[in-house]
Motif scaffolding. Structure first.
Motif, PDB file in Angstrom:
ATOM      1  N   TYR A  46      28.358 -48.881  -7.478  1.00 15.79           N
ATOM      2  CA  TYR A  46      28.086 -48.790  -8.919  1.00 15.79           C
ATOM      3  C   TYR A  46      26.565 -48.693  -9.071  1.00 15.79           C
ATOM      4  O   TYR A  46      25.826 -49.416  -8.409  1.00 15.79           O
ATOM      5  N   GLU A  55      33.190 -44.596  -8.089  1.00 13.51           N
ATOM      6  CA  GLU A  55      34.289 -45.421  -7.558  1.00 13.51           C
ATOM      7  C   GLU A  55      34.747 -44.915  -6.202  1.00 13.51           C
ATOM      8  O   GLU A  55      35.005 -45.700  -5.295  1.00 13.51           O
ATOM      9  N   ASP A 114      32.615 -46.061  -3.778  1.00 14.21           N
ATOM     10  CA  ASP A 114      32.687 -47.508  -3.683  1.00 14.21           C
ATOM     11  C   ASP A 114      31.342 -48.168  -4.001  1.00 14.21           C
ATOM     12  O   ASP A 114      30.947 -49.139  -3.352  1.00 14.21           O
TER      13      ASP A 114
END
Lengths: 450, 450
Positions: free
Chosen positions: A257, A252, A255
């Protein structure tokens, strides 16, 4: 903007709960069976062998989150949180559009992720009033971790170390002894299981399966003594989820996944640790991620084994476990990734593979060392021979991304460093290492029906 | 409130400048002298041997702060910032009112602080168009660090490794080779200096002084090749101040300021690194802190040596350096803290000791290993034999605080881990290690007047 290399959490970010994936699984893992009665086992059945809370965790199918005791969390602070690192050097060397991240568990003072489960296992045993614990170790990573954990919680520890590792890795033995453990090469003459195999095969170099038999036997015959295991079991996978839970927060911060999450695979401990927290979003249908277990081609239980009930040890002292297995008497080649020389996979991972939620891929020894040297030269860290399997898988994915001209976010777990495995790198650099092929006959001959 | 164990910085907190203490010193270090003319040397005089910017840094007496190149700071991100850790386990074991902190430089992928100077040295050489560099290594920490740094900036590296270490620490050699360096046991037949000493003393086990002579000779005789040094010199101390600059921020996070700052002492690199940033407040009169250099009793240049001009190497190839020295032909005993087996101290540290701004204390081998094992068992990290000297000094201070019933804030630098020095711990645990006493005669016989 300056490119960030590391994503660093603070102590307050160390998770306060482990993630119990079983509670979220639609198809629960099949139960362990009593080998005599073939009846499913209950937590109480394991109390003679394991600390009671560990046995309860082993069978917990309902609580998604399990509290980490404050005393354990306090010891985690010695090395946790561990960094998440963007492998910018490796990306550049591969000239890939992929973004490669690794969770760096090698910063643990014992050199691997194994401490994540060693600390709670020692703690829960102390809580029960246990004074002595036993275990086995293959490559030495688990035994090393448990040696420090036992010292940290004031327990005596006896470690059965697979003989080939005992001889190849004298520094591992020294480390365990520095932390106060007793280390015995396995097979040994100190147990019935050891004596039997030494009588049958005088030059046997040992295996995890045999060492487990010896450690269980000693625990059963010593008062106030319990057994501990560093992989395969559900409670070990549970403790290791702290890896993925931290990594989730760190992705996270970055930023991003992951499209693919990778771990090397022996019994499943570090693979479960990095993947399960991400898998929960896949199970819940909110994410679509691939999960790859990277195993050695010479011990290919996930890619070429069979899903059936089998023993966890060579002598058949354990309950019957539902696992992808090569058979509990399978004797893997003496590859340097000693931590991956195990015949079976844990029951959760086996069920997930069965259900198509994870994938497996096998890598040959030379390919993994090539990946390890490239990683060392580009990222500075010499990886453990086990971890090189995850690196090889990440490189394969990154090369594919380049071919396809696609951005892809790859996350792998660097389960440990190889500073105590340098003789393996020596042999690789000298051209003295080989691949070890396993024939279909070798595999099928150890796979009996239960 | 939960007690914090680690004080963790982010990448943005990595200092952007090194601290040049010389600019702040009232009594500047005496100049290096040309051994032929006895004239003070200038930066240009060192250009044949060192990268130009490194030579300029060596003689910079005016700029208090020197910019860290972005390329270097980028590589620092591989392992920096390093944690500051409160040694709560050690405090408890000592039952001391003292607060003990350590800066954990062992998390570097090469296992020690040496990478802090290896990276800029490789970088500045690359900038000059140098293609090959040479160096020496004692314990192997510097050679290991430079091997990775050379690879990171695309340079070829030849390392002369002190023969006793080459034999005692094969994993160090493997590490350097894994990063692509060429490693030669010193004394070797590849240089005049090596051949001479091997002819005079066929079984000589080597020393840092001899290895330096060999590395300088090879650099001088190879086109496009420069020499690098991992300690003693001013520019090395400069680069290492990144340790103390980070620690200063972290002590602020802990809301404390050290009463005592401790580093182990070989040539001065990690000691300078941890102490100089704190020393600047003492020089400026705003703080009153003690600084302790912890050296081995078997190589006691600071506590029993003489402050005079001496050569930095055994053969007398270097300029004359103003140093506390045991004489450049002093052959230290084969203690396991190979990185501390050096006859002299850097000129800055020597001047500071002369001026009473720092203290020195000597520790015997057995006491240091006892401290190292206690540290391993309480803090989880097996320290490098060199670093155990700083731990022994910290323990001595903490015990004194207990006797006096005083709170005291102690900060020491954990310069590296001992995972590749386990044979030393083996010998210690087996009772096979001894102390090495040095007689006054042994010391005075190597101290000639220059």
């Amino acid at each position: 903007m300056e490119k960030r290399k590391k994503f660093i959490l603070q102590e307050v970010d160390i998770p306060s709960q482990w993630y119990n994936i079983i509670a979220d699984m639609k198809n629960k893992p099949l139960p362990m069976l009593n080998p005599q009665t073939k009846e499913p086992m209950k937590a109480e059945d394991l109390f003679p062998l394991f600390a009671e809370e560990l046995a309860r965790q082993e069978f917990n199918q309902t609580d998604t989150w399990i509290e980490i005791p404050e005393e354990v969390r306090d010891k985690y602070k010695i090395y946790r949180p561990t960094p998440l690192v963007r492998a910018t050097g490796l990306e550049k060397a591969l000239d890939t559009p992929a973004h490669i991240y690794f969770k760096n568990e090698s910063v643990s003072p014992v050199g691997s992720h194994k401490l994540n489960s060693a600390l709670p296992q020692a703690y829960y045993n102390k809580l029960d009033g246990t004074t002595n614990i036993t275990t086995e170790t293959g490559a030495g990573q688990w035994g090393t971790a448990l040696s420090f954990a036992a010292k940290a919680f004031g327990l005596e520890l006896a470690v059965y170390m697979v003989k080939i590792s005992y001889e190849q890795k004298p520094y591992r033995r020294s480390l365990m002894q520095t932390w106060g453990a007793q280390v015995i090469a396995s097979p040994s003459m100190s147990t019935k299981a050891g004596r039997k195999i030494l009588t049958d095969h005088p030059n046997y170099q040992g295996s995890l399966g045999t060492a487990i038999s010896e450690a269980i036997e000693l625990a059963m015959q010593t008062p106030n003594c319990k057994y501990t295991l560093g992989s395969v079991l559900n409670h070990v996978a549970l403790h290791q989820t702290i890896i993925g839970l931290e990594a989730e927060k760190q992705m996270e911060m970055a930023d991003e996944y992951p499209d693919v999450v990778i771990g090397c695979f022996g019994g499943g401990s570090n693979f479960s640790g990095i993947t399960f927290p991400f898998l929960r979003h896949t199970i819940q249908g909110t994410k679509n991620t691939r999960f790859i277990a990277a195993e050695p081609a010479s011990c290919p239980k996930l890619t070429r084994g069979k899903f059936q009930y089998d023993f966890g040890d060579e002598s058949g002292y354990t309950p019957l476990i539902p696992m992808y297995t090569l058979g509990h008497k399978f004797a893997p080649a003496n590859i340097h990734a000693g931590g991956l020389r195990y015949h079976g996979a844990g029951s959760i991972v086996s069920q997930l593979l069965q259900d198509g939620l994870i994938e497996a891929a096998a890598f040959k020894q030379l390919e993994t060392f090539e990946a390890g040297v490239l990683f060392a030269q580009t990222e500075g860290i010499v990886p453990a021979p086990e971890s090189t399997h995850a690196i090889a898988a990440a490189i394969k994915e990154a090369k594919q991304a380049k071919e396809e001209g696609k951005k892809k976010v790859i996350l792998f777990n660097l389960s440990g460093h190889g500073l105590i495995d340098m003789s393996a790198y020596d042999q690789y650099l000298a051209g003295d290492l080989t691949n070890h092929e396993v024939t279909d006959e070798e595999i099928s001959c150890f796979l009996e029906e239960n």
